[in-house]
Design an enzyme around this catalytic site. Structure first.
Site, short mmCIF file in Angstrom:
data_model
loop_
_atom_site.label_atom_id
_atom_site.label_comp_id
_atom_site.label_asym_id
_atom_site.label_seq_id
_atom_site.Cartn_x
_atom_site.Cartn_y
_atom_site.Cartn_z
N ASP A 93 -4.95 55.85 -49.18
CA ASP A 93 -4.60 54.93 -49.49
C ASP A 93 -5.61 54.46 -50.85
O ASP A 93 -6.85 54.40 -50.77
CB ASP A 93 -5.16 53.67 -48.58
N LYS A 156 1.15 49.03 -50.48
CA LYS A 156 0.22 48.14 -49.67
C LYS A 156 -0.19 47.03 -50.25
O LYS A 156 -0.73 47.01 -51.33
CB LYS A 156 -0.86 49.33 -49.29
N LYS A 186 3.07 48.62 -46.53
CA LYS A 186 1.89 48.44 -45.55
C LYS A 186 1.45 47.11 -45.90
O LYS A 186 0.85 46.90 -46.79
CB LYS A 186 0.97 49.57 -45.74
#
Length: 233
Positions: A93, A156, A186
């Site tokens: 990430d 995300k 996400k």
């Protein structure tokens, strides 16, 4: 509830990244967190790169690069990603560079993401953290487009550490509409109740970043589950 919403605890666990990213997490705290993960039956854990490698026990390992500010050079983020993968990370990430976003340097944003993508080849997973609470709708759309075009697997919402806040239904919905079904979304940052989980899934989230996983599972199932150690995420 939308088609994205899980209908069972197993479904919920399958899309949850059980998270501990507190900067002051000790080795003992990490061990306690991993024990919680085994007890809860989560599929993935998200940890700071400095604590890797850890025993997987059948789980996938998620870690972060350029965290939490994103103000690292792209080559540094790519090196972080390469090192994390060598230490057993299955998913990365990365935090986008907010300065490039605010300057509307979209070529720069895309190039940085592409550099990390090159360090994280498929089937490894790359997610791009955009800090949606700090962005305008136009900036959210453009950043998500750059992530999609650079080959990211997910966009995300947040690190969970930005003063502007974490995930919102509006941002998740906008991100999902922008990237389409080929790229996941996400939702992370400040998701602390079962209702918040349902709201994010209804908005189009396909993955969740949760630190209070045990409490959410207890509410989801309507049964008492001992709370895991809070990660500050």
């Amino acid at each position: 509830m939308s088609q994205n919403a899980p209908v069972s605890t197993a479904d919920l666990l399958s899309i949850t990244d059980h998270t501990l990213l507190a900067a002051d997490a000790t080795a003992e705290r990490v061990d306690e967190f991993l024990a919680d993960a085994r007890r809860l039956g989560v599929r993935r854990v998200c940890l700071s790169p400095s604590v890797l490698p850890v025993e997987k026990h059948g789980r996938e390992i998620v870690t972060v690069v350029g965290f939490p500010s994103g103000a690292h050079a792209g080559v540094v983020k790519a090196f972080e990603a390469t090192h994390a993968v060598a230490c057993g990370a299955d998913e990365i990430d990365m935090v986008v560079n907010a300065g490039l976003v605010k300057a509307a340097d979209w070529a720069g944003v895309r190039a940085e993401i592409a550099a990390v993508r090159a360090a994280v080849p498929a089937p490894l997973i790359l997610k791009v953290i955009i800090e949606s609470a700090s962005l305008s709708d136009a900036e959210i759309v453009a950043t998500c487009e750059m992530a999609r075009d650079a080959g990211a697997d997910f966009v995300k919402t947040s690190t969970g550490f930005h003063p502007a806040g974490g995930a919102s239904v509006h941002a998740v919905s906008l991100m999902a509409r922008t990237v389409g079904p080929a790229v996941g979304v996400k939702a992370s940052g400040g998701i602390r109740t079962a209702q918040a989980v349902r709201d994010m899934l209804d908005a189009g989230a396909t993955r969740l970043g949760l630190s209070g996983t045990a409490a959410i599972l207890a509410e989801w199932e309507g049964a008492a589950v001992p709370e895991a150690t809070d990660s500050g995420y």
